[in-house]
Motif scaffolding. Structure first.
Motif, PDB file in Angstrom:
ATOM      1  N   MET A   1      18.496  -0.448  14.802  1.00  0.00           N
ATOM      2  CA  MET A   1      17.493  -0.899  15.833  1.00  0.00           C
ATOM      3  C   MET A   1      17.687  -0.340  17.312  1.00  0.00           C
ATOM      4  N   ARG A   2      17.293   0.920  17.450  1.00  0.00           N
ATOM      5  CA  ARG A   2      17.451   1.610  18.617  1.00  0.00           C
ATOM      6  C   ARG A   2      16.913   0.818  19.860  1.00  0.00           C
ATOM      7  N   GLU A   3      15.730   0.406  19.625  1.00  0.00           N
ATOM      8  CA  GLU A   3      15.042  -0.611  20.774  1.00  0.00           C
ATOM      9  C   GLU A   3      15.795  -1.856  21.164  1.00  0.00           C
ATOM     10  N   ARG A   4      16.630  -2.136  20.624  1.00  0.00           N
ATOM     11  CA  ARG A   4      17.349  -3.471  21.029  1.00  0.00           C
ATOM     12  C   ARG A   4      17.824  -3.456  22.482  1.00  0.00           C
ATOM     13  N   PRO A   5      18.567  -2.532  23.102  1.00  0.00           N
ATOM     14  CA  PRO A   5      18.872  -2.790  24.424  1.00  0.00           C
ATOM     15  C   PRO A   5      17.638  -2.855  25.459  1.00  0.00           C
ATOM     16  N   PHE A   6      16.337  -2.171  25.072  1.00  0.00           N
ATOM     17  CA  PHE A   6      15.283  -2.144  25.838  1.00  0.00           C
ATOM     18  C   PHE A   6      14.547  -3.423  25.454  1.00  0.00           C
ATOM     19  N   VAL A   7      14.553  -4.307  24.456  1.00  0.00           N
ATOM     20  CA  VAL A   7      14.083  -5.424  24.372  1.00  0.00           C
ATOM     21  C   VAL A   7      14.850  -6.497  24.741  1.00  0.00           C
ATOM     22  N   ALA A   8      16.202  -6.428  25.053  1.00  0.00           N
ATOM     23  CA  ALA A   8      17.106  -7.266  25.692  1.00  0.00           C
ATOM     24  C   ALA A   8      16.713  -7.301  27.217  1.00  0.00           C
ATOM     25  N   GLU A   9      16.321  -6.051  27.793  1.00  0.00           N
ATOM     26  CA  GLU A   9      16.302  -5.999  29.019  1.00  0.00           C
ATOM     27  C   GLU A   9      14.805  -6.623  29.422  1.00  0.00           C
ATOM     28  N   LEU A  10      14.004  -6.591  28.491  1.00  0.00           N
ATOM     29  CA  LEU A  10      12.408  -7.057  28.697  1.00  0.00           C
ATOM     30  C   LEU A  10      12.791  -8.748  29.187  1.00  0.00           C
ATOM     31  N   VAL A  11      13.826  -9.386  28.461  1.00  0.00           N
ATOM     32  CA  VAL A  11      13.807 -10.899  28.635  1.00  0.00           C
ATOM     33  C   VAL A  11      15.175 -11.223  29.368  1.00  0.00           C
ATOM     34  N   LYS A  12      15.732 -10.528  29.995  1.00  0.00           N
ATOM     35  CA  LYS A  12      17.092 -10.870  30.569  1.00  0.00           C
ATOM     36  C   LYS A  12      16.750 -11.558  31.981  1.00  0.00           C
ATOM     37  N   ASN A  13      15.732 -11.557  32.501  1.00  0.00           N
ATOM     38  CA  ASN A  13      15.449 -12.257  33.730  1.00  0.00           C
ATOM     39  C   ASN A  13      14.827 -13.498  33.464  1.00  0.00           C
ATOM     40  N   VAL A  14      14.455 -13.647  32.339  1.00  0.00           N
ATOM     41  CA  VAL A  14      13.941 -15.043  32.067  1.00  0.00           C
ATOM     42  C   VAL A  14      14.547 -16.435  32.115  1.00  0.00           C
ATOM     43  N   THR A  15      14.063 -17.367  32.796  1.00  0.00           N
ATOM     44  CA  THR A  15      14.876 -18.490  33.082  1.00  0.00           C
ATOM     45  C   THR A  15      15.085 -19.378  31.920  1.00  0.00           C
ATOM     46  N   VAL A  16      16.223 -19.647  31.495  1.00  0.00           N
ATOM     47  CA  VAL A  16      16.458 -20.680  30.263  1.00  0.00           C
ATOM     48  C   VAL A  16      16.741 -21.929  31.213  1.00  0.00           C
ATOM     49  N   PRO A  17      16.006 -22.985  31.130  1.00  0.00           N
ATOM     50  CA  PRO A  17      16.072 -24.409  32.039  1.00  0.00           C
ATOM     51  C   PRO A  17      17.347 -25.099  31.663  1.00  0.00           C
ATOM     52  N   ARG A  18      17.923 -25.864  32.827  1.00  0.00           N
ATOM     53  CA  ARG A  18      18.744 -26.792  32.499  1.00  0.00           C
ATOM     54  C   ARG A  18      18.386 -28.023  31.587  1.00  0.00           C
ATOM     55  N   MET A  19      19.220 -28.397  30.839  1.00  0.00           N
ATOM     56  CA  MET A  19      18.723 -29.485  29.783  1.00  0.00           C
ATOM     57  C   MET A  19      19.813 -30.767  29.617  1.00  0.00           C
ATOM     58  N   PHE A  20      19.074 -31.665  29.399  1.00  0.00           N
ATOM     59  CA  PHE A  20      19.979 -32.952  29.579  1.00  0.00           C
ATOM     60  C   PHE A  20      19.965 -33.610  28.006  1.00  0.00           C
ATOM     61  N   ARG A  21      21.198 -34.417  27.497  1.00  0.00           N
ATOM     62  CA  ARG A  21      20.927 -34.899  26.295  1.00  0.00           C
ATOM     63  C   ARG A  21      20.384 -36.252  26.264  1.00  0.00           C
ATOM     64  N   VAL A  22      19.724 -36.842  25.313  1.00  0.00           N
ATOM     65  CA  VAL A  22      19.192 -37.885  24.903  1.00  0.00           C
ATOM     66  C   VAL A  22      19.304 -38.519  23.635  1.00  0.00           C
ATOM     67  N   ARG A  23      19.359 -39.825  23.782  1.00  0.00           N
ATOM     68  CA  ARG A  23      19.423 -40.597  22.544  1.00  0.00           C
ATOM     69  C   ARG A  23      18.020 -41.161  22.058  1.00  0.00           C
ATOM     70  N   GLN A  24      17.548 -40.896  21.065  1.00  0.00           N
ATOM     71  CA  GLN A  24      16.205 -41.466  20.552  1.00  0.00           C
ATOM     72  C   GLN A  24      16.547 -42.702  19.650  1.00  0.00           C
ATOM     73  N   ILE A  25      15.708 -43.611  19.932  1.00  0.00           N
ATOM     74  CA  ILE A  25      15.948 -45.090  19.170  1.00  0.00           C
ATOM     75  C   ILE A  25      14.875 -45.388  18.335  1.00  0.00           C
ATOM     76  N   PHE A  26      15.305 -45.324  16.908  1.00  0.00           N
ATOM     77  CA  PHE A  26      14.659 -45.967  16.064  1.00  0.00           C
ATOM     78  C   PHE A  26      14.685 -47.113  15.206  1.00  0.00           C
ATOM     79  N   PRO A  27      14.039 -47.749  14.534  1.00  0.00           N
ATOM     80  CA  PRO A  27      14.516 -48.861  13.679  1.00  0.00           C
ATOM     81  C   PRO A  27      15.576 -48.414  12.964  1.00  0.00           C
ATOM     82  N   ARG A  28      16.812 -49.422  12.579  1.00  0.00           N
ATOM     83  CA  ARG A  28      17.799 -48.961  11.673  1.00  0.00           C
ATOM     84  C   ARG A  28      18.344 -49.986  10.757  1.00  0.00           C
ATOM     85  N   ASN A  29      17.301 -50.456   9.819  1.00  0.00           N
ATOM     86  CA  ASN A  29      17.673 -50.851   8.711  1.00  0.00           C
ATOM     87  C   ASN A  29      18.436 -50.021   7.799  1.00  0.00           C
TER      88      ASN A  29
END
Length: 427
Positions: A1-29
């Protein structure tokens, strides 16, 4: 995969957002594991079930390929009850073409779920050989597992839940376990050859023929809650299956978990695998349906898959419905396991290979970068561990105000950067 370094360059400045954890609440019988032996014994002690089991009978119990809560335990409890009546139980893998369409592969899948001869204290007879037992109402030949066909009785062990590719009164459950599971590769191929458009007709068509022509005694299906826990166990006599299963399916559907936000730009799935869904990731959750005959799940522009579960043994079916994945996933793929499953069900899309990126971060970035009409400085991203365990998930910062005050979502952390190591892998 010779193109791999170039592909990585294409996306290197893309922002990955900050994330937070949540608990989803469902009925629990739920039913605790220690309660299961007593429940199954009480159910099967009812006269209409217990009277069918005679001393010396050889009785087949079906076990499927899904990751079902308490699967080994419920199978053992059925076997123990049969032994208590003086009969001789044995287990047959009832999983169509799964396990690479080999007897050894299907036995290995059961072993991964703890369903072994040592634990059950009864034989497991695994074979891909089938035997004709009759014809259905349309005159088509009906075949099932040879050992089951030649037994004195069959008990259907299974779980009832919505299917991932079609809708009807009988989806994943008793009828399907008979028509496709017991039918082995042959039965799966016959039912699938007309496509999912006709599956709602074919599953009961073949299932009813098996009830009529094979020694089916009764079924012991389970239903699970939104937390992948057993919440109901019932016993259904052979002559009751056609009438009772549709109501049980509706009940199962009402308990299903879901992602409690309706849409996202990118859905991150940490793991897929056959232990989570027959489709690797359940499209009822992820929206990644393989056919137009079922809908639901979150609406996501892009889906990224980061890994395969150990229990899936390299079967990455479902990966083809993602947008990007990692080199780690690609290296784990067992094509000999994936392809028979895809060819048999006539849906090849699930085994296509998406964009492959070296790291988790790059795979996520390429999905964000390729989204249309979004704010790429604040992408809406949802991260789930898999499609089965949805209590604790992560949401990107942009959801914070939207979910505040929702009674079904509990915020568990402040927004934070995803913990990538120096190689861009999540830890």
């Amino acid at each position: 995969m010779r193109e791999r370094p170039f592909v990585a360059e294409l996306v290197k400045n893309v922002t990955v957002p900050r994330m937070f954890r949540v608990r989803q609440i469902f009925p629990r019988n739920k039913i605790e594991p220690e309660e299961i032996p007593g429940i199954i014994k009480k159910l099967l002690s009812e006269e209409k079930f217990s009277s069918q089991i005679k001393p010396g009978m050889k009785i087949a119990i079906t076990a499927g390929s899904r990751g079902i809560a308490n699967n080994a335990l419920t199978t053992k409890c059925i076997a123990d009850f049969i032994k208590s009546k003086g009969a001789q139980p044995f287990v047959v893998p009832a999983m169509g073409s799964h396990g690479g369409s080999t007897a050894a592969g299907q036995r290995e899948i059961l072993r991964g779920y703890g369903i072994t001869e040592e634990y059950l204290q009864c034989p497991i007879l695994s074979s891909m050989e089938v035997k004709k037992i009759g014809v259905n109402e349309e005159g088509k030949d009906v075949y099932i597992d040879k050992y089951a066909a030649e037994s004195d009785g069959i008990v259907i062990g299974c779980r009832i839940k919505p299917h991932t590719a079609f809708r009807g009164p009988y989806e994943s459950g008793i009828m399907k376990m008979m028509a496709i599971g017991l039918g082995k590769q042959y039965g799966a191929e016959v039912c699938h050859e007309a496509g999912f458009k006709h599956m709602a007709k074919n599953v009961p068509l073949f299932g009813k023929a098996i009830i009529r022509h094979a020694p089916v005694l009764f079924a012991v299906p389970t239903i699970e809650n939104a937390y992948d826990e057993t919440c109901k166990i019932v016993a259904v006599n052979a002559d009751e299956i056609e009438e009772m299963e549709p109501a049980l399916l509706k009940e199962a559907a009402s308990y299903m978990a879901r992602i409690l936000v309706d849409s996202c730009d990118v859905l991150i799935v940490d793991e897929i695998g056959k232990n989570y869904s027959g489709d690797g990731m359940d499209p009822n959750i992820t929206g990644t349906f393989c056919s137009p005959y079922a809908t639901g799940g979150i609406a996501a522009q892009r889906v990224v898959v980061l890994d395969l579960s150990k229990e899936t043994h390299g079967n990455g079916i479902g990966l083809g419905f993602s947008s990007a994945t990692t080199k780690r996933v690609f290296d784990k793929l067992d094509l000999a396991s994936m392809y028979p499953n895809a060819i048999t069900c006539t849906v090849l899309g699930g085994v296509r290979i998406p964009i492959i990126m070296e790291s988790d971060r790059e795979a996520i970035q390429v999905c964000i970068k390729s989204c249309n009409e979004i704010d790429k400085t604040r992408p809406r991203v949802v991260r789930i561990p898999n499609s089965l365990h949805l209590e604790h998930i992560m949401l990107s910062e942009d959801y914070l105000e939207e979910i505040k005050g929702m009674e079904t979502i509990e915020i568990e952390s402040e927004p934070m950067d995803l913990p990538f190591d120096e190689d861009g892998m999540l830890w």
